[in-house]
Design a protein around this motif. Structure first.
Motif, short mmCIF file in Angstrom:
data_model
loop_
_atom_site.label_atom_id
_atom_site.label_comp_id
_atom_site.label_asym_id
_atom_site.label_seq_id
_atom_site.Cartn_x
_atom_site.Cartn_y
_atom_site.Cartn_z
N VAL A 73 0.83 -1.20 0.00
CA VAL A 73 0.00 0.00 0.00
C VAL A 73 0.87 1.26 0.00
CG1 VAL A 73 -1.72 1.30 1.32
CG2 VAL A 73 -1.98 -1.17 1.05
N ARG A 75 3.67 1.64 -1.42
CA ARG A 75 4.19 1.83 -2.78
C ARG A 75 3.21 2.59 -3.67
NH1 ARG A 75 6.21 -3.64 -2.41
NH2 ARG A 75 4.35 -4.30 -3.52
N SER A 76 1.93 2.58 -3.29
CA SER A 76 0.95 3.31 -4.10
C SER A 76 0.95 4.81 -3.79
CB SER A 76 -0.45 2.73 -3.89
OG SER A 76 -0.94 3.08 -2.60
N HIS A 155 -7.21 -3.50 -2.71
CA HIS A 155 -7.34 -3.39 -4.16
C HIS A 155 -7.91 -2.03 -4.59
CE1 HIS A 155 -5.99 -7.40 -4.92
NE2 HIS A 155 -6.78 -7.83 -3.96
N HIS A 157 -6.77 0.59 -3.66
CA HIS A 157 -5.62 1.51 -3.65
C HIS A 157 -4.51 1.08 -4.58
CE1 HIS A 157 -7.51 3.68 -0.43
NE2 HIS A 157 -7.74 2.52 0.14
N HIS A 158 -4.78 0.15 -5.47
CA HIS A 158 -3.75 -0.29 -6.44
C HIS A 158 -3.93 0.42 -7.74
CE1 HIS A 158 -2.09 -4.21 -4.66
NE2 HIS A 158 -2.47 -3.41 -3.70
#
Length: 158
Positions: A73, A75-76, A155, A157-158
């Motif tokens: 998360v 990384r987003s 998902h 936040h991807h």
């Protein structure tokens, strides 16, 4: 509807696929297995009693399970505080079910808690517990994802 980091995207009732549930459960299992194996190996090699060994293993399973989601998360581009909330929302039920099932199997397997690292019983009870926990946790994750909970929060936040 505006979806923010605090409000996961809602899915229609029961729309999660088995493939999505399997992926979420494998993600959870990976973190849980690393933490639990590490805890069991540490406790067993140090000659700790069963309860402290299990407490360490369960604590590390939660730590590693949450960490895998937290790093994904982050990384987003989401901030740490929100990312921690997302990881807690995404993984708590999944990890808890997995740890309950896995540790119940280990505790109920005659001799497993007293087995040493070199004993096949130690490893077969531990790995067998993971297999059964995976089978039980997958439908739980499917149900949660289909209701916009669990890994559905990640998902979004991807």
């Amino acid at each position: 509807m505006d979806h923010t980091a605090h409000e996961p995207e809602k899915h229609a009732h029961g729309t999660a696929s088995w493939g999505t549930a399997v992926k979420a459960t494998l993600h959870c299992l990976t973190g849980c297995a690393i933490g639990e194996i590490l805890g069991m190996v540490i406790g067993t090699s140090l000659g700790w009693a069963n309860v402290p060994t299990m407490v360490l293993a369960i604590g590390l399973a939660f730590l590693f399970g949450y960490s895998f989601t937290l790093f994904a998360v982050l990384r987003s581009g989401i901030g740490l505080k929100v990312a921690i909330r997302i990881a807690l929302a995404a993984d708590t039920v999944s990890i808890a079910v997995m740890e309950f099932v896995d540790n119940a199997i280990i505790a109920l397997t005659p001799g497993a808690m007293d087995a040493h690292l070199s004993d096949g019983l130690f490893w077969s009870a531990l790995l067998g517990g993971f297999a059964v926990a995976f089978l039980i946790t997958t439908p739980v994750n499917k149900w949660m994802i289909g209701r916009g909970r669990g890994h559905a929060v990640v998902h979004a936040h991807h």
